[in-house]
Motif scaffolding. Structure first.
Motif, PDB file in Angstrom:
ATOM      1  N   SER A 104       0.858  -1.168   0.000  1.00 53.84           N
ATOM      2  CA  SER A 104       0.000   0.000   0.000  1.00 53.84           C
ATOM      3  C   SER A 104       0.896   1.219   0.000  1.00 53.84           C
ATOM      4  CB  SER A 104      -0.919   0.002   1.223  1.00 53.84           C
ATOM      5  OG  SER A 104      -0.162   0.178   2.397  1.00 53.84           O
ATOM      6  N   GLU A 105       0.279   2.350  -0.105  1.00 52.10           N
ATOM      7  CA  GLU A 105       0.975   3.630  -0.039  1.00 52.10           C
ATOM      8  C   GLU A 105      -0.013   4.649   0.503  1.00 52.10           C
ATOM      9  OE1 GLU A 105       2.234   4.129  -4.050  1.00 52.10           O
ATOM     10  OE2 GLU A 105       0.226   4.406  -4.808  1.00 52.10           O
ATOM     11  N   PRO A 106       0.482   5.810   0.894  1.00 54.48           N
ATOM     12  CA  PRO A 106      -0.470   6.814   1.375  1.00 54.48           C
ATOM     13  C   PRO A 106      -1.505   7.127   0.299  1.00 54.48           C
ATOM     14  CG  PRO A 106       1.785   7.505   1.801  1.00 54.48           C
ATOM     15  CD  PRO A 106       1.860   6.285   0.934  1.00 54.48           C
ATOM     16  N   ARG A 107      -2.717   7.331   0.732  1.00 49.40           N
ATOM     17  CA  ARG A 107      -3.815   7.679  -0.186  1.00 49.40           C
ATOM     18  C   ARG A 107      -4.080   9.173  -0.030  1.00 49.40           C
ATOM     19  NH1 ARG A 107      -8.352   5.780  -2.885  1.00 49.40           N
ATOM     20  NH2 ARG A 107     -10.279   6.866  -2.404  1.00 49.40           N
ATOM     21  N   VAL A 108      -3.939   9.905  -1.117  1.00 54.01           N
ATOM     22  CA  VAL A 108      -4.162  11.351  -1.114  1.00 54.01           C
ATOM     23  C   VAL A 108      -5.224  11.663  -2.158  1.00 54.01           C
ATOM     24  CG1 VAL A 108      -3.114  13.624  -1.469  1.00 54.01           C
ATOM     25  CG2 VAL A 108      -1.783  11.794  -0.382  1.00 54.01           C
ATOM     26  N   VAL A 109      -6.328  12.233  -1.701  1.00 59.79           N
ATOM     27  CA  VAL A 109      -7.437  12.625  -2.575  1.00 59.79           C
ATOM     28  C   VAL A 109      -7.549  14.139  -2.508  1.00 59.79           C
ATOM     29  CG1 VAL A 109      -9.934  12.460  -2.966  1.00 59.79           C
ATOM     30  CG2 VAL A 109      -8.640  10.441  -2.228  1.00 59.79           C
ATOM     31  N   VAL A 110      -7.636  14.769  -3.673  1.00 60.94           N
ATOM     32  CA  VAL A 110      -7.703  16.234  -3.726  1.00 60.94           C
ATOM     33  C   VAL A 110      -8.974  16.643  -4.467  1.00 60.94           C
ATOM     34  CG1 VAL A 110      -6.551  18.340  -4.507  1.00 60.94           C
ATOM     35  CG2 VAL A 110      -5.189  16.393  -3.707  1.00 60.94           C
ATOM     36  N   ARG A 111      -9.668  17.618  -3.876  1.00 60.84           N
ATOM     37  CA  ARG A 111     -10.856  18.191  -4.521  1.00 60.84           C
ATOM     38  C   ARG A 111     -10.573  19.653  -4.847  1.00 60.84           C
ATOM     39  NH1 ARG A 111     -15.503  20.764  -2.467  1.00 60.84           N
ATOM     40  NH2 ARG A 111     -15.048  19.984  -0.388  1.00 60.84           N
ATOM     41  N   VAL A 112     -10.797  20.001  -6.106  1.00 57.05           N
ATOM     42  CA  VAL A 112     -10.689  21.381  -6.584  1.00 57.05           C
ATOM     43  C   VAL A 112     -12.001  21.678  -7.288  1.00 57.05           C
ATOM     44  CG1 VAL A 112      -9.462  22.985  -8.080  1.00 57.05           C
ATOM     45  CG2 VAL A 112      -8.189  21.182  -6.910  1.00 57.05           C
ATOM     46  N   GLY A 113     -12.799  22.540  -6.708  1.00 55.68           N
ATOM     47  CA  GLY A 113     -14.123  22.809  -7.272  1.00 55.68           C
ATOM     48  C   GLY A 113     -14.957  21.546  -7.259  1.00 55.68           C
ATOM     49  N   GLU A 114     -15.483  21.157  -8.416  1.00 56.42           N
ATOM     50  CA  GLU A 114     -16.304  19.952  -8.529  1.00 56.42           C
ATOM     51  C   GLU A 114     -15.479  18.709  -8.866  1.00 56.42           C
ATOM     52  OE1 GLU A 114     -19.635  19.679  -7.835  1.00 56.42           O
ATOM     53  OE2 GLU A 114     -19.322  21.690  -7.059  1.00 56.42           O
ATOM     54  N   ALA A 115     -14.203  18.880  -9.168  1.00 55.50           N
ATOM     55  CA  ALA A 115     -13.351  17.743  -9.543  1.00 55.50           C
ATOM     56  C   ALA A 115     -12.662  17.180  -8.300  1.00 55.50           C
ATOM     57  CB  ALA A 115     -12.306  18.181 -10.556  1.00 55.50           C
ATOM     58  N   GLU A 116     -12.840  15.886  -8.091  1.00 53.12           N
ATOM     59  CA  GLU A 116     -12.195  15.223  -6.966  1.00 53.12           C
ATOM     60  C   GLU A 116     -11.569  13.936  -7.472  1.00 53.12           C
ATOM     61  OE1 GLU A 116     -13.329  14.645  -2.482  1.00 53.12           O
ATOM     62  OE2 GLU A 116     -14.513  13.266  -3.706  1.00 53.12           O
ATOM     63  N   GLY A 117     -10.351  13.673  -7.017  1.00 50.36           N
ATOM     64  CA  GLY A 117      -9.719  12.450  -7.470  1.00 50.36           C
ATOM     65  C   GLY A 117      -8.510  12.068  -6.651  1.00 50.36           C
ATOM     66  N   LEU A 118      -8.110  10.827  -6.827  1.00 54.62           N
ATOM     67  CA  LEU A 118      -6.920  10.293  -6.198  1.00 54.62           C
ATOM     68  C   LEU A 118      -5.712  10.909  -6.881  1.00 54.62           C
ATOM     69  CD1 LEU A 118      -5.839   8.190  -4.158  1.00 54.62           C
ATOM     70  CD2 LEU A 118      -5.836   6.556  -6.046  1.00 54.62           C
ATOM     71  N   ALA A 119      -4.753  11.385  -6.094  1.00 54.38           N
ATOM     72  CA  ALA A 119      -3.547  12.006  -6.647  1.00 54.38           C
ATOM     73  C   ALA A 119      -2.423  10.981  -6.704  1.00 54.38           C
ATOM     74  CB  ALA A 119      -3.134  13.199  -5.786  1.00 54.38           C
ATOM     75  N   ASP A 120      -1.797  10.876  -7.858  1.00 55.78           N
ATOM     76  CA  ASP A 120      -0.633  10.014  -8.027  1.00 55.78           C
ATOM     77  C   ASP A 120       0.624  10.841  -7.839  1.00 55.78           C
ATOM     78  OD1 ASP A 120      -2.064   7.696  -8.619  1.00 55.78           O
ATOM     79  OD2 ASP A 120      -2.156   8.173 -10.749  1.00 55.78           O
ATOM     80  N   ALA A 121       1.547  10.325  -7.043  1.00 60.09           N
ATOM     81  CA  ALA A 121       2.771  11.062  -6.738  1.00 60.09           C
ATOM     82  C   ALA A 121       3.748  11.010  -7.896  1.00 60.09           C
ATOM     83  CB  ALA A 121       3.437  10.499  -5.491  1.00 60.09           C
ATOM     84  N   SER A 122       4.457  12.096  -8.052  1.00 59.08           N
ATOM     85  CA  SER A 122       5.610  12.124  -8.944  1.00 59.08           C
ATOM     86  C   SER A 122       6.809  12.537  -8.099  1.00 59.08           C
ATOM     87  CB  SER A 122       5.394  13.108 -10.097  1.00 59.08           C
ATOM     88  OG  SER A 122       5.172  14.407  -9.610  1.00 59.08           O
ATOM     89  N   GLN A 123       7.983  12.197  -8.541  1.00 58.14           N
ATOM     90  CA  GLN A 123       9.206  12.564  -7.831  1.00 58.14           C
ATOM     91  C   GLN A 123       9.176  12.107  -6.377  1.00 58.14           C
ATOM     92  OE1 GLN A 123       9.294  16.778  -8.338  1.00 58.14           O
ATOM     93  NE2 GLN A 123       9.417  16.663 -10.553  1.00 58.14           N
ATOM     94  N   ALA A 124       8.706  10.900  -6.123  1.00 57.38           N
ATOM     95  CA  ALA A 124       8.611  10.394  -4.753  1.00 57.38           C
ATOM     96  C   ALA A 124       9.892   9.652  -4.370  1.00 57.38           C
ATOM     97  CB  ALA A 124       7.418   9.467  -4.614  1.00 57.38           C
ATOM     98  N   THR A 125      10.349   9.910  -3.147  1.00 58.73           N
ATOM     99  CA  THR A 125      11.481   9.178  -2.590  1.00 58.73           C
ATOM    100  C   THR A 125      11.125   8.778  -1.167  1.00 58.73           C
ATOM    101  OG1 THR A 125      12.558  11.196  -1.786  1.00 58.73           O
ATOM    102  CG2 THR A 125      13.204  10.407  -3.972  1.00 58.73           C
ATOM    103  N   SER A 126      11.579   7.594  -0.773  1.00 58.76           N
ATOM    104  CA  SER A 126      11.339   7.148   0.595  1.00 58.76           C
ATOM    105  C   SER A 126      12.607   6.494   1.126  1.00 58.76           C
ATOM    106  CB  SER A 126      10.160   6.178   0.668  1.00 58.76           C
ATOM    107  OG  SER A 126      10.452   5.004  -0.061  1.00 58.76           O
ATOM    108  N   SER A 127      12.726   6.516   2.440  1.00 52.61           N
ATOM    109  CA  SER A 127      13.855   5.869   3.095  1.00 52.61           C
ATOM    110  C   SER A 127      13.439   5.513   4.503  1.00 52.61           C
ATOM    111  CB  SER A 127      15.074   6.798   3.114  1.00 52.61           C
ATOM    112  OG  SER A 127      14.788   7.953   3.887  1.00 52.61           O
ATOM    113  N   GLY A 128      14.185   4.618   5.100  1.00 49.38           N
ATOM    114  CA  GLY A 128      13.887   4.277   6.474  1.00 49.38           C
ATOM    115  C   GLY A 128      14.410   2.918   6.859  1.00 49.38           C
ATOM    116  N   GLY A 129      14.114   2.578   8.097  1.00 50.93           N
ATOM    117  CA  GLY A 129      14.506   1.302   8.662  1.00 50.93           C
ATOM    118  C   GLY A 129      13.450   0.878   9.655  1.00 50.93           C
TER     119      GLY A 129
END
Length: 159
Positions: A81-106
């Motif tokens: 899975s990954e974080p779920r980000v939904v954005v609404r602008v006016g009447e348009a609402e949708g799931l946002a796909d990430a670009s330029q994503a980096t992750s790190s950790g332990g």
């Protein structure tokens, strides 16, 4: 309401105008999601997103994102899975796909930096961002942002 997906995109060749400062979108024990700011461009909005987790939530986030990478590399099946980000602008609402994503950790920490491109500009100066990552311990949270007014002259162009 029209429901769609905000696809990742390369941002335009401009710096944009800062129309909202940093804001925490969601917080649960051991995990937090936030926007560094919101940039307005002539053709849309850029949302630099961060997610930080520690402890048990970091372990869960690492497990989920590692399984995702392995599944994408076709090394083996896995639940991811990954974080779920939904954005609404006016009447348009949708799931946002990430670009330029980096992750790190332990085992004790997990960091995700991503950018979301929304190819619409609000006519009323508001956007609504809903974020969750239940599998990593972050419950759903909805935040309405009122953006600072801007004009095309406020958007700084690189060239």
């Amino acid at each position: 309401m029209r429901v769609h997906r905000w696809p990742p995109a390369v941002e335009p060749d401009e710096l944009g105008a800062i129309v909202h400062g940093p804001v925490v979108l969601a917080r649960s024990p051991g995990v937090v999601a936030a926007l560094r700011c919101v940039f307005a461009h002539t053709g849309g909005l850029s949302l630099p997103f961060v997610l930080r987790a520690e402890g048990v939530q970091a372990e869960a986030a690492n497990r989920q994102s590692t399984s995702h990478r392995l599944a994408l590399e076709d090394i083996g099946p896995g639940t991811f899975s990954e974080p779920r980000v939904v954005v609404r602008v006016g009447e348009a609402e949708g799931l946002a796909d990430a670009s330029q994503a980096t992750s790190s950790g332990g085992d004790d920490a997990y960091d995700l930096d991503a950018n979301f491109w929304i190819d619409a500009l609000p006519t009323d100066g508001r956007i609504v961002v809903t974020v969750s990552w239940v599998q990593a311990g972050l419950g759903e949270s909805r935040t309405e942002l009122r953006l600072r007014p801007w004009t095309g002259d406020d958007v700084l162009r690189l060239l």
